[in-house]
Design a protein around this motif. Structure first.
Motif, mmCIF file in Angstrom:
data_model
loop_
_atom_site.group_PDB
_atom_site.id
_atom_site.type_symbol
_atom_site.label_atom_id
_atom_site.label_comp_id
_atom_site.label_asym_id
_atom_site.label_seq_id
_atom_site.Cartn_x
_atom_site.Cartn_y
_atom_site.Cartn_z
ATOM 1 N N ALA A 601 30.206 -5.401 -44.453
ATOM 2 C CA ALA A 601 31.608 -5.610 -44.480
ATOM 3 C C ALA A 601 32.336 -5.327 -45.801
ATOM 4 O O ALA A 601 33.264 -5.083 -45.924
ATOM 5 N N ARG A 602 31.430 -5.549 -46.776
ATOM 6 C CA ARG A 602 31.843 -5.330 -48.226
ATOM 7 C C ARG A 602 31.657 -3.830 -48.813
ATOM 8 O O ARG A 602 32.305 -3.540 -49.641
ATOM 9 N N LEU A 603 31.027 -3.082 -47.891
ATOM 10 C CA LEU A 603 30.556 -1.780 -48.261
ATOM 11 C C LEU A 603 31.741 -0.698 -48.343
ATOM 12 O O LEU A 603 31.753 -0.106 -49.564
ATOM 13 N N ALA A 604 32.688 -0.669 -47.512
ATOM 14 C CA ALA A 604 33.854 -0.065 -47.622
ATOM 15 C C ALA A 604 34.878 -0.356 -48.881
ATOM 16 O O ALA A 604 35.024 0.649 -49.699
ATOM 17 N N GLU A 605 34.832 -1.712 -49.076
ATOM 18 C CA GLU A 605 35.534 -2.479 -50.302
ATOM 19 C C GLU A 605 34.824 -1.711 -51.240
ATOM 20 O O GLU A 605 35.530 -1.299 -52.430
ATOM 21 N N GLU A 606 33.630 -1.777 -51.553
ATOM 22 C CA GLU A 606 32.863 -1.248 -53.061
ATOM 23 C C GLU A 606 32.935 0.216 -53.082
ATOM 24 O O GLU A 606 33.244 0.802 -54.287
ATOM 25 N N ALA A 607 32.897 0.909 -51.968
ATOM 26 C CA ALA A 607 33.068 2.527 -52.246
ATOM 27 C C ALA A 607 34.631 2.785 -52.777
ATOM 28 O O ALA A 607 34.663 3.705 -53.572
ATOM 29 N N MET A 608 35.320 1.930 -51.949
ATOM 30 C CA MET A 608 36.844 2.410 -52.164
ATOM 31 C C MET A 608 36.951 2.034 -54.054
ATOM 32 O O MET A 608 37.934 2.831 -54.577
ATOM 33 N N ARG A 609 36.356 0.911 -54.494
ATOM 34 C CA ARG A 609 36.394 0.469 -55.736
ATOM 35 C C ARG A 609 36.058 1.592 -56.782
ATOM 36 O O ARG A 609 36.813 1.861 -57.918
ATOM 37 N N TRP A 610 34.971 2.264 -56.399
ATOM 38 C CA TRP A 610 34.522 3.491 -57.337
ATOM 39 C C TRP A 610 35.225 4.690 -57.169
ATOM 40 O O TRP A 610 35.387 5.179 -58.178
ATOM 41 N N VAL A 611 35.588 4.615 -56.084
ATOM 42 C CA VAL A 611 36.508 5.904 -56.063
ATOM 43 C C VAL A 611 37.911 5.738 -56.616
ATOM 44 O O VAL A 611 38.738 6.525 -57.340
ATOM 45 N N ARG A 612 38.528 4.630 -56.713
ATOM 46 C CA ARG A 612 39.750 4.181 -57.301
ATOM 47 C C ARG A 612 39.397 4.243 -59.069
ATOM 48 O O ARG A 612 40.334 4.860 -59.821
ATOM 49 N N ARG A 613 38.229 3.878 -59.315
ATOM 50 C CA ARG A 613 38.121 4.060 -60.692
ATOM 51 C C ARG A 613 38.110 5.741 -61.195
ATOM 52 O O ARG A 613 38.397 5.792 -62.103
ATOM 53 N N ASP A 614 37.532 6.256 -60.142
ATOM 54 C CA ASP A 614 37.493 7.741 -60.564
ATOM 55 C C ASP A 614 38.799 8.253 -60.644
ATOM 56 O O ASP A 614 39.122 9.314 -61.348
ATOM 57 N N LEU A 615 39.755 7.835 -59.525
ATOM 58 C CA LEU A 615 41.113 8.618 -59.520
ATOM 59 C C LEU A 615 41.665 8.094 -60.908
ATOM 60 O O LEU A 615 42.592 8.807 -61.738
ATOM 61 N N GLU A 616 41.579 6.778 -61.461
ATOM 62 C CA GLU A 616 42.130 6.417 -62.700
ATOM 63 C C GLU A 616 41.758 6.998 -63.951
ATOM 64 O O GLU A 616 42.451 7.475 -64.656
ATOM 65 N N LYS A 617 40.453 7.340 -64.118
ATOM 66 C CA LYS A 617 39.961 8.145 -64.887
ATOM 67 C C LYS A 617 40.409 9.790 -65.030
ATOM 68 O O LYS A 617 40.669 10.189 -65.940
ATOM 69 N N THR A 618 40.490 10.293 -63.791
ATOM 70 C CA THR A 618 41.106 11.868 -63.644
ATOM 71 C C THR A 618 42.658 11.757 -64.095
ATOM 72 O O THR A 618 43.144 12.583 -64.611
ATOM 73 N N ALA A 619 43.389 10.467 -63.613
ATOM 74 C CA ALA A 619 44.698 10.449 -63.904
ATOM 75 C C ALA A 619 44.776 10.516 -65.391
ATOM 76 O O ALA A 619 45.913 11.050 -66.225
ATOM 77 N N ALA A 620 43.921 9.524 -66.050
ATOM 78 C CA ALA A 620 44.029 9.412 -67.607
ATOM 79 C C ALA A 620 43.864 10.704 -68.337
ATOM 80 O O ALA A 620 44.360 11.031 -69.230
ATOM 81 N N ARG A 621 42.996 11.519 -67.789
ATOM 82 C CA ARG A 621 42.428 12.806 -68.512
ATOM 83 C C ARG A 621 43.791 13.907 -68.078
ATOM 84 O O ARG A 621 44.027 14.399 -69.191
ATOM 85 N N SER A 622 44.229 13.640 -67.059
ATOM 86 C CA SER A 622 45.400 14.730 -66.768
ATOM 87 C C SER A 622 46.598 14.572 -67.747
ATOM 88 O O SER A 622 47.089 15.373 -68.326
ATOM 89 N N ASP A 623 46.956 13.037 -67.870
ATOM 90 C CA ASP A 623 47.974 12.628 -68.853
ATOM 91 C C ASP A 623 47.548 13.163 -70.336
ATOM 92 O O ASP A 623 48.445 13.485 -71.001
ATOM 93 N N SER A 624 46.424 12.885 -70.631
ATOM 94 C CA SER A 624 45.936 13.394 -71.773
ATOM 95 C C SER A 624 46.130 15.039 -72.247
ATOM 96 O O SER A 624 46.689 15.475 -73.356
ATOM 97 N N ALA A 625 45.565 15.643 -71.178
ATOM 98 C CA ALA A 625 45.682 17.092 -71.356
ATOM 99 C C ALA A 625 47.308 17.485 -71.501
ATOM 100 O O ALA A 625 47.805 18.467 -72.083
ATOM 101 N N ASP A 626 48.309 16.961 -70.308
ATOM 102 C CA ASP A 626 49.648 17.096 -70.663
ATOM 103 C C ASP A 626 50.154 16.838 -71.913
ATOM 104 O O ASP A 626 51.318 17.682 -72.628
#
Length: 630
Positions: A601-626
């Motif tokens: 039951a917690r597996l999907a939530e945990e997978a999405m947590r790490w994916v969101r973390r990845d999205l945040e890091k990608t967004a931060a890199r994009s903002d830095s590059a801009d």
């Protein structure tokens, strides 16, 4: 001439055919006398017995009308109609025998029998010549679709006969793989071997090839269709006669084989051709080889002339089917086909397979990809898509494989469900291997929806249409990027050629296609209309059922929306970051723990947590590059 012929009324045409039957009487009588005596009909005899001859002519007209011969269209004059002509000839012969004593015709008493045979032959021959004349008149200056019929059996012959009267369709010959039929004539058309296909298409400017082999297996028909399609002509297939019983005309049941019309953009098959350098002479391993993507990938790799092709599949029957097909295709190539029944989660099996067969290239197509099923079974999706990818990649790196290509999906971009999340985590895992590996080049390819694959909406729409509808959409505004299975597999081949490590390759797929528009196209492609408030008398209704769990309205090709050009004009690389090696290790460990402890039951939530973390890091890199750009 064409205008005059078309202007003739039905009565005028019947009068011409009636006149023909009457005019053939003196002609047949003259020819009979010549055949029996070697002399022409004496003029004196004609003067003395003109009344008897006139009686025969009038009798011919009367019996012709009585038998309905003038009402039979030339294109319908077949065996049954010829039987009526034979009855007319026998009737005239009987009358001639009765009048023989009065007419005192020169020659033996067998003259009536000879007359009947001559009359019958001339009657049939004149109608055949008249039909050919009319067809040539109708076809003159009328654009005609020139077709080749693939298959000279019973179905092909029936198809050729059905096409003959149609001025807008012109059959130019048969193609058949059966050597017994080569260089003979069937239904008035020559039969040629399949290796002359390209020559015939060019020599006769063929527009379309019709596959008239309904008893042939679907894989074999697909092979022929692909081969013909590469020659630049349209391919259509004829259903079995069981499907035609009680339905429309045979030529109206021709159904398209290849769904390229639904792309909404030009097909890129020719643009993506080539890309074989990384596979020629190598041992290539394809995982998920029995699936729709994996099997087509095997066919495309086979064209690159690898030394060895290893088929890895967990489903026994799928592996059996694809191996049998590929063995037939590989007979003359010298490529060794090796089936391996096993799972990508079996670390020892993967390592042994790579070492035993000297694998140099791994094409990783095995994945659980059906959104609702993976959403309902998150542990299976994570185990196969994430940990299976990790296990296979580790074996590839440990054994010194040259290239590893992961096949991913656009659903991995900002996923809302476990399937997309599992594929994004698989990409992150491969990115980590790409950073750490010194010998193996790891790369990824993102697909849009693949037309003709097991997950495509088109087969679902066609199945719903066959049931009489309705066709179902999950949302009225939902859109998807589409590509053909040929484009998808050739994209993989090019990625293997161009890869330097860690890239995510995407194809220029144009604008996304609105699924509602696609549904209408599929309905109209099979000759039906859409039932709607504006058209209440339509055939098939389209209804909306609501988005399924894990499904998005619009898909994207990149998280950062930043792309870099490559050595191919239709391919680009998505510029994206990833989690650190430490974060990836933590993510995998947490997911593994939840699977082992059964906390699904917690597996999907945990997978999405790490994916969101990845999205945040990608967004931060994009903002830095801009900010650096400005």
């Amino acid at each position: 001439m064409l205008g005059f012929v078309k202007s003739l009324s039905r009565r005028a045409k019947q009068a011409i055919l009636l006149s023909l039957d009457m005019a053939l009487v003196p002609v047949s009588l003259s020819l009979t006398i010549y055949l029996l005596t070697g002399e022409l009909m004496p003029v004196s005899w004609l003067q003395d017995h003109w009344a008897a001859l006139a009686l025969l002519v009038l009798a011919s007209g009367f019996m012709s009308v009585l038998l309905g011969l003038p009402r039979i269209q030339l294109k319908s004059y077949e065996i049954s109609a010829m039987g009526r002509s034979a009855m007319l000839a026998l009737g005239l012969a009987a009358l001639m025998g009765t009048l023989n004593g009065v007419m005192e015709a020169p020659g033996p008493t067998s003259a009536p029998v000879t007359f009947a045979m001559v009359f019958l032959v001339l009657s049939a021959l004149c109608r055949l010549l008249l039909l050919q004349f009319l067809l040539s008149v109708y076809r003159k200056d009328v654009p005609a679709t020139r077709v080749l019929i693939y298959g000279a059996g019973k179905t092909g012959m029936q198809l050729a006969m059905a096409l003959k009267p149609h001025e807008a369709i012109r059959a130019v010959g048969f193609i058949d793989d059966n050597s017994v039929l080569h260089n003979i004539t069937v239904a008035g058309l020559s039969v040629h071997p399949s290796h002359k296909l390209e020559h015939l298409i060019r020599a006769h400017s063929v527009d379309r090839v019709l596959l008239a082999m309904p008893s042939l297996s679907p894989p074999r028909q697909a092979q022929i269709a692909r081969r013909v399609a590469t020659l630049g002509v349209e391919v259509q297939a004829l259903p079995s006669f069981a499907q035609l019983v009680g339905q429309e005309e045979i030529i109206d049941k021709l159904a398209p084989v290849l769904p390229r019309r639904f792309l909404g953009r030009p097909h890129l098959d020719s643009t993506l051709s080539g890309g074989c350098l990384a596979y020629r002479g190598k041992s290539v391993l394809v995982t998920g080889a029995g699936g729709s993507i994996g099997s087509e990938l095997c066919r495309q790799v086979l064209n690159c002339k690898p030394r060895r092709l290893i088929l890895l599949e967990v489903a026994e029957f799928s592996l059996y089917s694809v191996e049998r097909e590929l063995r037939a295709l590989a007979e003359d190539t010298g490529c060794e086909i090796i089936p391996v029944l096993g799972s990508i989660n079996d670390a020892r099996k993967m390592r042994d397979t790579i070492l035993t067969h000297g694998v140099k290239v791994v094409l990783h197509a095995a994945a659980y990809k059906h959104v609702p099923l993976v959403e309902a079974n998150p542990e299976a999706g994570i185990t196969n898509n994430v940990f299976g990818t990790q296990t296979l990649a580790q074996a590839a790196m440990d054994t010194g494989v040259e290239r590893f290509i992961l096949i991913s999906t656009d659903k991995a971009v900002r996923p809302t469900g476990i399937m997309g999340a599992s594929k994004r985590l698989a990409e992150i895992v491969i990115s980590d291997f790409a950073r750490r590996s010194e010998k193996t080049t790891f790369t990824m390819v993102r697909f849009g929806n693949v037309l003709g694959s097991s997950g495509s909406v088109i087969p679902l729409f066609q199945e719903q249409i066959l049931r009489g509808g309705p066709v179902t959409l999950t949302h009225e505004e939902i859109t998807r990027y589409f590509m053909t299975v040929q484009e998808a597999t050739q994209l993989v081949l090019w990625a293997g050629n161009l890869a330097k490590g860690g890239e995510i390759f995407v194809l220029d797929m144009g604008k996304p296609v609105r699924i509602a528009d696609l549904a209408r196209q599929v309905i109209e492609a099979v000759g039906y209309t859409v039932r709607s408030p504006e058209n209440p008398d339509g055939d098939i209704e389209i209804i909306t059922t609501g988005l399924r769990p894990g499904e998005k309205i619009h898909e994207e090709l990149s998280i950062s929306r930043q792309f870099q050009s490559t050595g191919h004009p239709k391919l680009s690389c998505a510029l994206e970051g990833s989690l650190s090696e430490f974060e990836i290790a933590r993510a995998l460990q947490s997911l593994k723990t939840l699977i082992e402890t059964g906390e699904h039951a917690r597996l999907a939530e945990e997978a999405m947590r790490w994916v969101r973390r990845d999205l945040e890091k990608t967004a931060a890199r994009s903002d830095s590059a801009d900010s650096l750009k400005h």
